[in-house]
Design a protein around this motif. Structure first.
Motif, PDB file in Angstrom:
ATOM      1  N   ALA A  90     -16.906  -6.789 -37.256  1.00  0.00           N
ATOM      2  CA  ALA A  90     -16.102  -6.867 -38.485  1.00  0.00           C
ATOM      3  C   ALA A  90     -14.813  -6.066 -38.326  1.00  0.00           C
ATOM      4  O   ALA A  90     -13.744  -6.515 -38.758  1.00  0.00           O
ATOM      5  CB  ALA A  90     -16.912  -6.365 -39.684  1.00  0.00           C
ATOM      6  N   PHE A  91     -14.886  -4.903 -37.686  1.00  0.00           N
ATOM      7  CA  PHE A  91     -13.668  -4.120 -37.477  1.00  0.00           C
ATOM      8  C   PHE A  91     -12.709  -4.816 -36.523  1.00  0.00           C
ATOM      9  O   PHE A  91     -11.485  -4.693 -36.669  1.00  0.00           O
ATOM     10  CB  PHE A  91     -13.988  -2.693 -37.028  1.00  0.00           C
ATOM     11  N   VAL A  92     -13.233  -5.564 -35.565  1.00  0.00           N
ATOM     12  CA  VAL A  92     -12.351  -6.358 -34.704  1.00  0.00           C
ATOM     13  C   VAL A  92     -11.626  -7.401 -35.553  1.00  0.00           C
ATOM     14  O   VAL A  92     -10.408  -7.599 -35.415  1.00  0.00           O
ATOM     15  CB  VAL A  92     -13.139  -7.018 -33.551  1.00  0.00           C
ATOM     16  N   LEU A 122     -18.796   0.432 -45.028  1.00  0.00           N
ATOM     17  CA  LEU A 122     -18.890  -0.927 -44.507  1.00  0.00           C
ATOM     18  C   LEU A 122     -20.184  -1.130 -43.718  1.00  0.00           C
ATOM     19  O   LEU A 122     -20.744  -2.228 -43.718  1.00  0.00           O
ATOM     20  CB  LEU A 122     -17.662  -1.262 -43.669  1.00  0.00           C
ATOM     21  N   PHE A 123     -20.684  -0.074 -43.090  1.00  0.00           N
ATOM     22  CA  PHE A 123     -21.991  -0.175 -42.428  1.00  0.00           C
ATOM     23  C   PHE A 123     -23.069  -0.470 -43.465  1.00  0.00           C
ATOM     24  O   PHE A 123     -23.968  -1.266 -43.227  1.00  0.00           O
ATOM     25  CB  PHE A 123     -22.317   1.109 -41.654  1.00  0.00           C
ATOM     26  N   GLY A 124     -22.958   0.162 -44.629  1.00  0.00           N
ATOM     27  CA  GLY A 124     -23.916  -0.106 -45.706  1.00  0.00           C
ATOM     28  C   GLY A 124     -23.910  -1.570 -46.116  1.00  0.00           C
ATOM     29  O   GLY A 124     -24.953  -2.146 -46.408  1.00  0.00           O
ATOM     30  N   VAL A 125     -22.732  -2.190 -46.129  1.00  0.00           N
ATOM     31  CA  VAL A 125     -22.628  -3.617 -46.443  1.00  0.00           C
ATOM     32  C   VAL A 125     -23.384  -4.428 -45.397  1.00  0.00           C
ATOM     33  O   VAL A 125     -24.194  -5.294 -45.720  1.00  0.00           O
ATOM     34  CB  VAL A 125     -21.141  -4.060 -46.508  1.00  0.00           C
ATOM     35  N   SER A 139      -4.060   4.179 -51.627  1.00  0.00           N
ATOM     36  CA  SER A 139      -2.744   4.086 -50.991  1.00  0.00           C
ATOM     37  C   SER A 139      -2.837   4.389 -49.496  1.00  0.00           C
ATOM     38  O   SER A 139      -2.186   3.727 -48.673  1.00  0.00           O
ATOM     39  CB  SER A 139      -1.781   5.042 -51.683  1.00  0.00           C
ATOM     40  N   ASP A 140      -3.654   5.383 -49.130  1.00  0.00           N
ATOM     41  CA  ASP A 140      -3.849   5.715 -47.709  1.00  0.00           C
ATOM     42  C   ASP A 140      -4.441   4.530 -46.956  1.00  0.00           C
ATOM     43  O   ASP A 140      -4.006   4.207 -45.846  1.00  0.00           O
ATOM     44  CB  ASP A 140      -4.779   6.924 -47.540  1.00  0.00           C
ATOM     45  N   ILE A 141      -5.439   3.896 -47.553  1.00  0.00           N
ATOM     46  CA  ILE A 141      -6.101   2.757 -46.909  1.00  0.00           C
ATOM     47  C   ILE A 141      -5.119   1.594 -46.769  1.00  0.00           C
ATOM     48  O   ILE A 141      -5.042   0.959 -45.711  1.00  0.00           O
ATOM     49  CB  ILE A 141      -7.375   2.352 -47.674  1.00  0.00           C
ATOM     50  N   TYR A 178     -11.183   3.346 -39.619  1.00  0.00           N
ATOM     51  CA  TYR A 178     -12.591   3.350 -39.214  1.00  0.00           C
ATOM     52  C   TYR A 178     -13.285   4.617 -39.707  1.00  0.00           C
ATOM     53  O   TYR A 178     -14.359   4.558 -40.310  1.00  0.00           O
ATOM     54  CB  TYR A 178     -12.723   3.227 -37.685  1.00  0.00           C
ATOM     55  N   ALA A 179     -12.646   5.760 -39.493  1.00  0.00           N
ATOM     56  CA  ALA A 179     -13.236   7.028 -39.930  1.00  0.00           C
ATOM     57  C   ALA A 179     -13.422   7.070 -41.447  1.00  0.00           C
ATOM     58  O   ALA A 179     -14.424   7.587 -41.948  1.00  0.00           O
ATOM     59  CB  ALA A 179     -12.358   8.198 -39.474  1.00  0.00           C
TER      60      ALA A 179
END
Length: 183
Positions: free
Chosen positions: A54-56, A33-36, A5-7, A26-27
């Motif tokens: 990817a975050f952009v 996601l870096f692992g991906v 829910s937070d995400i 991001y935090a």
């Protein structure tokens, strides 16, 4: 601990330009996601670049995310994985097909993308994948987790290119139907 829910809330707030929500997302998710990125790209520096890109994309496309009952991590992982796969494909086309280094990207071990999904979602996905024909489940894994192209799949399974497209489309529809049932 950050909840589903937070995400979802952070993504919704990002869709209206909330930078604090972006920082929070991001935090909360960058390590997974870096692992991906690292799994797909196999190079730490390139994975770091891909994660930022990817975050952009996630920031720019936050308004496209729709709550659908599945983990929002699935959407974040998909955006990140697709971007990383695009980088692998761009690298392959630059360096030529059949490059040994590109072949090293794929292996059959479960990757961070599978581990990042909540345990209940992961169990449901595994159960639903088990309902697919083994060749079709393998094609889905190779295409969407390992980044193989349709042509590579057609060559591997010794079937026409359109057959691979049909397999993947029908398999994804079956997976979506299976996952949409209450688990």
């Amino acid at each position: 601990m950050t909840t589903t829910s937070d995400i979802e809330d952070m993504i919704a707030r990002m869709a209206i330009g909330d930078r604090a929500a972006f920082e929070g997302l991001y935090a909360a998710t960058s390590a997974k996601l870096f692992g991906v990125c690292l799994r797909v790209l196999g190079n730490r520096a390139e994975a770091e670049d891909a994660l930022q890109e990817a975050f952009v994309k996630i920031w720019r496309n936050a308004d496209r995310y729709r709550v659908n009952g599945l983990s929002p991590m699935t959407w974040l992982i998909t955006v990140t994985r697709n971007h990383s796969v695009d980088r692998v494909r761009a690298r392959r086309s630059k360096m030529g097909a059949g490059l040994d280094e590109a072949a090293d990207v794929a292996d059959s071990r479960p990757g961070p993308e599978a581990l990042a999904i909540a345990a209940s979602d992961r169990g449901r996905i595994v159960d639903c994948m088990g309902q697919l024909d083994p060749d079709k489940a393998g094609a889905v894994r190779r295409a969407y987790l390992e980044g193989e192209t349709y042509q590579e799949l057609a060559d591997h399974y010794d079937v026409p290119l359109n057959t691979v497209r049909t397999w993947l489309r029908r398999s994804l529809l079956k997976l979506r139907e299976c996952l949409s049932h209450d688990g």
